[in-house]
Design a protein around this motif. Structure first.
Motif, PDB file in Angstrom:
ATOM      1  N   HIS A   9      -2.489 -43.199 -40.206  1.00 29.82           N
ATOM      2  CA  HIS A   9      -1.691 -43.277 -39.085  1.00 29.82           C
ATOM      3  C   HIS A   9      -2.834 -43.711 -38.097  1.00 29.82           C
ATOM      4  O   HIS A   9      -2.841 -42.876 -36.853  1.00 29.82           O
ATOM      5  CB  HIS A   9      -0.925 -42.253 -38.661  1.00 29.82           C
ATOM      6  N   ARG A  10      -3.448 -44.490 -38.049  1.00 31.78           N
ATOM      7  CA  ARG A  10      -4.709 -44.643 -37.140  1.00 31.78           C
ATOM      8  C   ARG A  10      -4.332 -44.689 -35.562  1.00 31.78           C
ATOM      9  O   ARG A  10      -4.863 -44.123 -34.740  1.00 31.78           O
ATOM     10  CB  ARG A  10      -5.495 -46.077 -37.476  1.00 31.78           C
ATOM     11  N   PRO A  11      -3.185 -45.568 -35.289  1.00 36.39           N
ATOM     12  CA  PRO A  11      -2.765 -45.720 -33.841  1.00 36.39           C
ATOM     13  C   PRO A  11      -2.315 -44.039 -33.248  1.00 36.39           C
ATOM     14  O   PRO A  11      -2.521 -43.838 -32.220  1.00 36.39           O
ATOM     15  CB  PRO A  11      -1.641 -46.670 -34.018  1.00 36.39           C
ATOM     16  N   ALA A  12      -1.664 -43.448 -34.170  1.00 33.56           N
ATOM     17  CA  ALA A  12      -1.113 -42.111 -33.740  1.00 33.56           C
ATOM     18  C   ALA A  12      -2.631 -41.150 -33.489  1.00 33.56           C
ATOM     19  O   ALA A  12      -2.488 -40.283 -32.496  1.00 33.56           O
ATOM     20  CB  ALA A  12      -0.371 -41.313 -34.806  1.00 33.56           C
ATOM     21  N   ALA A  13      -3.583 -41.345 -34.278  1.00 34.06           N
ATOM     22  CA  ALA A  13      -4.837 -40.410 -34.193  1.00 34.06           C
ATOM     23  C   ALA A  13      -5.337 -40.958 -33.064  1.00 34.06           C
ATOM     24  O   ALA A  13      -6.017 -39.977 -32.128  1.00 34.06           O
ATOM     25  CB  ALA A  13      -5.618 -40.700 -35.444  1.00 34.06           C
ATOM     26  N   GLU A  14      -5.478 -42.244 -32.666  1.00 34.16           N
ATOM     27  CA  GLU A  14      -5.959 -42.589 -31.348  1.00 34.16           C
ATOM     28  C   GLU A  14      -5.271 -42.260 -29.992  1.00 34.16           C
ATOM     29  O   GLU A  14      -5.941 -41.648 -29.232  1.00 34.16           O
ATOM     30  CB  GLU A  14      -6.155 -44.198 -31.516  1.00 34.16           C
ATOM     31  N   ILE A  15      -3.950 -42.154 -30.270  1.00 34.61           N
ATOM     32  CA  ILE A  15      -3.320 -41.393 -29.072  1.00 34.61           C
ATOM     33  C   ILE A  15      -3.782 -39.807 -28.978  1.00 34.61           C
ATOM     34  O   ILE A  15      -3.824 -39.366 -28.105  1.00 34.61           O
ATOM     35  CB  ILE A  15      -1.656 -41.610 -29.423  1.00 34.61           C
ATOM     36  N   LEU A  16      -3.780 -39.338 -29.898  1.00 37.80           N
ATOM     37  CA  LEU A  16      -4.099 -37.766 -30.047  1.00 37.80           C
ATOM     38  C   LEU A  16      -5.725 -37.508 -29.632  1.00 37.80           C
ATOM     39  O   LEU A  16      -5.840 -36.535 -28.863  1.00 37.80           O
ATOM     40  CB  LEU A  16      -3.947 -37.108 -31.312  1.00 37.80           C
ATOM     41  N   ALA A  17      -6.467 -38.578 -29.969  1.00 39.13           N
ATOM     42  CA  ALA A  17      -7.773 -38.124 -29.695  1.00 39.13           C
ATOM     43  C   ALA A  17      -7.861 -38.496 -27.984  1.00 39.13           C
ATOM     44  O   ALA A  17      -8.690 -37.883 -27.209  1.00 39.13           O
ATOM     45  CB  ALA A  17      -8.593 -39.190 -30.280  1.00 39.13           C
ATOM     46  N   ALA A  18      -6.787 -39.472 -27.518  1.00 41.89           N
ATOM     47  CA  ALA A  18      -7.183 -39.537 -26.157  1.00 41.89           C
ATOM     48  C   ALA A  18      -6.205 -38.497 -25.239  1.00 41.89           C
ATOM     49  O   ALA A  18      -6.756 -38.285 -24.084  1.00 41.89           O
ATOM     50  CB  ALA A  18      -6.434 -41.146 -25.761  1.00 41.89           C
ATOM     51  N   VAL A  19      -5.383 -38.118 -25.726  1.00 42.50           N
ATOM     52  CA  VAL A  19      -4.444 -36.847 -25.130  1.00 42.50           C
ATOM     53  C   VAL A  19      -4.547 -35.496 -25.269  1.00 42.50           C
ATOM     54  O   VAL A  19      -4.476 -34.837 -24.485  1.00 42.50           O
ATOM     55  CB  VAL A  19      -3.012 -37.550 -25.022  1.00 42.50           C
ATOM     56  N   LEU A  20      -4.744 -35.203 -26.664  1.00 46.76           N
ATOM     57  CA  LEU A  20      -4.584 -33.575 -26.815  1.00 46.76           C
ATOM     58  C   LEU A  20      -6.041 -33.064 -26.668  1.00 46.76           C
ATOM     59  O   LEU A  20      -6.761 -33.252 -26.987  1.00 46.76           O
ATOM     60  CB  LEU A  20      -4.098 -33.454 -28.377  1.00 46.76           C
ATOM     61  N   ARG A  21      -5.535 -32.026 -25.683  1.00 48.15           N
ATOM     62  CA  ARG A  21      -6.775 -31.166 -25.296  1.00 48.15           C
ATOM     63  C   ARG A  21      -6.624 -29.688 -25.689  1.00 48.15           C
ATOM     64  O   ARG A  21      -7.512 -29.004 -26.020  1.00 48.15           O
ATOM     65  CB  ARG A  21      -6.969 -31.165 -23.628  1.00 48.15           C
ATOM     66  N   VAL A  22      -5.486 -29.195 -25.641  1.00 46.20           N
ATOM     67  CA  VAL A  22      -5.271 -27.606 -25.964  1.00 46.20           C
ATOM     68  C   VAL A  22      -4.230 -27.522 -26.925  1.00 46.20           C
ATOM     69  O   VAL A  22      -3.193 -28.069 -26.918  1.00 46.20           O
ATOM     70  CB  VAL A  22      -5.053 -27.073 -24.613  1.00 46.20           C
ATOM     71  N   ILE A  23      -4.224 -26.501 -27.866  1.00 46.61           N
ATOM     72  CA  ILE A  23      -3.271 -26.091 -28.549  1.00 46.61           C
ATOM     73  C   ILE A  23      -3.158 -24.610 -28.299  1.00 46.61           C
ATOM     74  O   ILE A  23      -4.151 -23.894 -28.309  1.00 46.61           O
ATOM     75  CB  ILE A  23      -3.654 -26.371 -30.201  1.00 46.61           C
ATOM     76  N   VAL A  24      -1.912 -24.015 -27.900  1.00 51.48           N
ATOM     77  CA  VAL A  24      -1.664 -22.479 -27.618  1.00 51.48           C
ATOM     78  C   VAL A  24      -0.943 -22.070 -28.901  1.00 51.48           C
ATOM     79  O   VAL A  24       0.268 -22.487 -29.133  1.00 51.48           O
ATOM     80  CB  VAL A  24      -1.048 -22.445 -26.448  1.00 51.48           C
ATOM     81  N   PRO A  25      -1.675 -21.271 -29.555  1.00 49.15           N
ATOM     82  CA  PRO A  25      -0.818 -20.660 -30.855  1.00 49.15           C
ATOM     83  C   PRO A  25       0.353 -19.692 -30.300  1.00 49.15           C
ATOM     84  O   PRO A  25       0.074 -18.872 -29.457  1.00 49.15           O
ATOM     85  CB  PRO A  25      -1.723 -19.883 -31.612  1.00 49.15           C
ATOM     86  N   VAL A  26       1.514 -19.939 -30.997  1.00 51.33           N
ATOM     87  CA  VAL A  26       2.558 -19.000 -30.446  1.00 51.33           C
ATOM     88  C   VAL A  26       3.303 -18.311 -31.727  1.00 51.33           C
ATOM     89  O   VAL A  26       2.961 -18.667 -32.844  1.00 51.33           O
ATOM     90  CB  VAL A  26       3.573 -19.927 -29.969  1.00 51.33           C
ATOM     91  N   GLU A  27       4.033 -17.462 -31.374  1.00 47.00           N
ATOM     92  CA  GLU A  27       4.729 -16.622 -32.400  1.00 47.00           C
ATOM     93  C   GLU A  27       5.501 -17.634 -33.239  1.00 47.00           C
ATOM     94  O   GLU A  27       6.381 -18.452 -32.540  1.00 47.00           O
ATOM     95  CB  GLU A  27       5.498 -15.359 -31.846  1.00 47.00           C
ATOM     96  N   LEU A  28       5.791 -17.293 -34.519  1.00 47.73           N
ATOM     97  CA  LEU A  28       6.714 -18.194 -35.390  1.00 47.73           C
ATOM     98  C   LEU A  28       8.260 -17.585 -35.064  1.00 47.73           C
ATOM     99  O   LEU A  28       8.328 -16.332 -34.896  1.00 47.73           O
ATOM    100  CB  LEU A  28       6.387 -17.945 -36.728  1.00 47.73           C
TER     101      LEU A  28
END
Lengths: 60, 468
Positions: B155-174
């Motif tokens: 899913h190369r195009p989706a990966a490129e979007i993530l590389a450009a935009v995603l900076r932080v993941i906050v783990p949350v309770e399930l």
């Protein structure tokens, strides 16, 4: 809002929000004009009317 | 300094609507959100006469470091909250730190911060988990590396979007009622709140889904897409009534999820593809009919619909398609039964007509009071998924008959259950799925209202009497 032609769609879409990303905060604090004031209203009003989007159940 | 608007060509704007933004568009969205953060911070600084500590700290560091802080998702989240509450109850976030995770596949790298300490992370809408343990960190790292390899290769195009935009993941309770939960806030571009993923596949799909919300939020910051204060209605992805912008959020996120499943192997991916492509197309068509979109919003959603529409013609195994349609219908009838009702006056008129042997008067379904947000899965969904995986839906229950496609047996079983208890909501939704009656299939809430008011009446006869 949009720069356009007389066709169905404009050739170019212009934002209502200005690009100040190249400025420093100090520069923005010194600057005062109506365009900036409108932009501030947009981001502050916006903040009051949005909500986090949640609820994706991953099903894999 | 000059203040200029952002400009997107119509082609670039349409590509964004189709979920395929180019590099220039992604850069514009990032700059837009950085501009937002800067304007919020400017407002915060102007509210006080004394120099606040955060501002003094910002002036003391090199410009690049200051820009990193002002552009950070946690800074945007904090500034929004601080302005809204006009209080210093939450301290400003520290310079970006946390657990830095890096995944590289081929020539593409994703660098993301696992944020488990900043108090402001609680403002992302879900309950944050505690500090990540060493084993927890290893789980996230492994999942991310495997998810990233899958994304880059398939899913190369989706990966490129993530590389450009995603900076932080906050783990949350399930959430105990969900299999995995995640959220994205309009106030924190590039941040995702997410429970620990069960595996790399779920993480990949979850990130693809969530980052669409960030893209759409940034787009809506630049261009008004939806008119304000419109009515709420059906959303194929939520159990509560949603405004047009909420429906657009779902359609845009699931557009990417549908594309993800389209390129994944296996029967479950085919099922999700078949299920979601219909939901996305239906939602987009509903938005275009609904009159709540602005000119820009109409352009955006038309591009979205043009993207998904050709997928509707792609071949899917008939049984997979049947189960996908069943899952979508199940959500729709459950939504109606949960959120729609018939007024007491209309119900009384219908009851009077039934008892008098007259034709039914018109009755409109209205939104029920207090139908708020919920995370509820249909009891039939696990059975559907089991069938998709090739496991038999054995058993004599009504739901088993329903998912097997044995409508006659299911109607009998659901009616038997409702004969015992007309408050059995699961039986009502099941009956609405399999009944030959148009009234039950299209407006089950009306049949339910009358059936409860006339407990002596046979449900099938009532359903045949009511218009569909």
């Amino acid at each position: 809002m949009h720069a356009g032609t007389d066709g169905d769609e404009p050739e170019e879409w212009r934002s209502v929000m200005p690009d100040v990303s190249a400025s420093t905060l100090a520069e923005l604090l010194e600057h005062d004009d109506s365009a900036l004031a409108r932009a501030v209203r947009r981001v502050t009003d916006d903040s009051a009317h949005r909500e986090p989007i949640a609820g994706f159940n991953s099903a894999l | 300094m000059t203040v200029q608007p952002f400009r997107l060509t119509d082609a670039a704007f349409a590509a964004l609507g189709a979920g395929r933004p180019g590099k220039g568009t992604l850069d514009a969205l990032r700059r837009a959100e950085h501009s937002r953060n800067l304007l919020l911070l400017r407002q915060l600084r102007r509210q006080v006469s004394d120099t606040p500590e955060w501002y003094a700290g910002l002036r003391a560091v090199p410009p690049e470091e200051a820009a990193r802080w002002t552009a950070d998702p946690m800074t945007g989240l904090w500034a929004t909250h601080a302005l809204r509450t006009a209080s210093g109850s939450t301290p400003p976030p520290a310079p970006p730190g946390g657990h830095l995770l890096t995944a590289t596949c081929e020539d593409l790298t994703l660098t993301v911060r696992l944020e488990d300490a900043e108090p402001v992370r609680a403002r992302l809408g879900l309950t944050p988990a505690g500090p990540v343990t060493p084993s927890g960190l290893e789980h996230w790292r492994t999942c991310l590396e495997q998810a990233w390899a899958r994304l880059v290769r398939r899913h190369r195009p989706a990966a490129e979007i993530l590389a450009a935009v995603l900076r932080v993941i906050v783990p949350v309770e399930l959430d105990p009622s969900a299999e995995g939960i995640s959220a994205t806030s309009a106030e924190a571009f590039g941040a995702v709140a997410m429970s620990a993923p069960p595996g790399p596949g779920a993480l990949a799909a979850g990130l693809v889904h969530e980052i669409q919300h960030s893209l759409l939020n940034a787009t809506h910051l630049l261009f008004d897409l939806v008119k304000p204060d419109g009515p709420v209605g059906y959303s194929p992805w939520r159990d509560d009534p949603r405004p047009a912008f909420g429906v657009l959020h779902g359609a845009y996120a699931y557009l990417a999820v549908t594309r993800f499943h389209r390129s994944e192997p296996g029967p479950m991916a085919a099922f999700e593809f078949a299920r979601r492509r219909t939901s996305v197309a239906d939602a987009a068509e509903g938005l275009l009919r609904g009159g709540e979109l602005t000119r820009a919003g109409t352009r955006f959603v038309r591009a979205l619909l043009d993207e998904v529409r050709p997928w509707l013609d792609e071949p899917v195994e008939p049984e997979t398609r049947r189960l996908a349609d069943l899952a979508n219908n199940d959500h729709r009838v459950r939504w109606r039964l949960r959120n729609l009702t018939v007024t007491e006056a209309d119900t009384a008129r219908l009851v009077h007509a039934w008892r008098a042997g007259e034709a039914p008067p018109a009755a409109e379904a209205v939104l029920a009071a207090g139908s708020g947000r919920a995370l509820e899965n249909s009891p039939r969904l696990p059975l559907v998924r089991a069938l998709v995986k090739g496991e038999p839906a054995a058993g004599a229950g009504a739901d088993q008959a329903c998912v097997r496609g044995d409508d006659g047996a299911a109607v009998t079983a659901y009616q038997r259950e409702l004969g015992v208890d007309r408050g059995n909501e699961s039986a009502w939704s099941g009956l609405a799925l399999v009944s030959p009656s148009p009234a039950l299939r299209r407006r089950p809430e009306v049949v339910r209202a009358v059936a409860r008011a006339v407990p002596e009446a046979e449900i099938g006869a009532l359903a045949d009497w009511l218009p569909g």
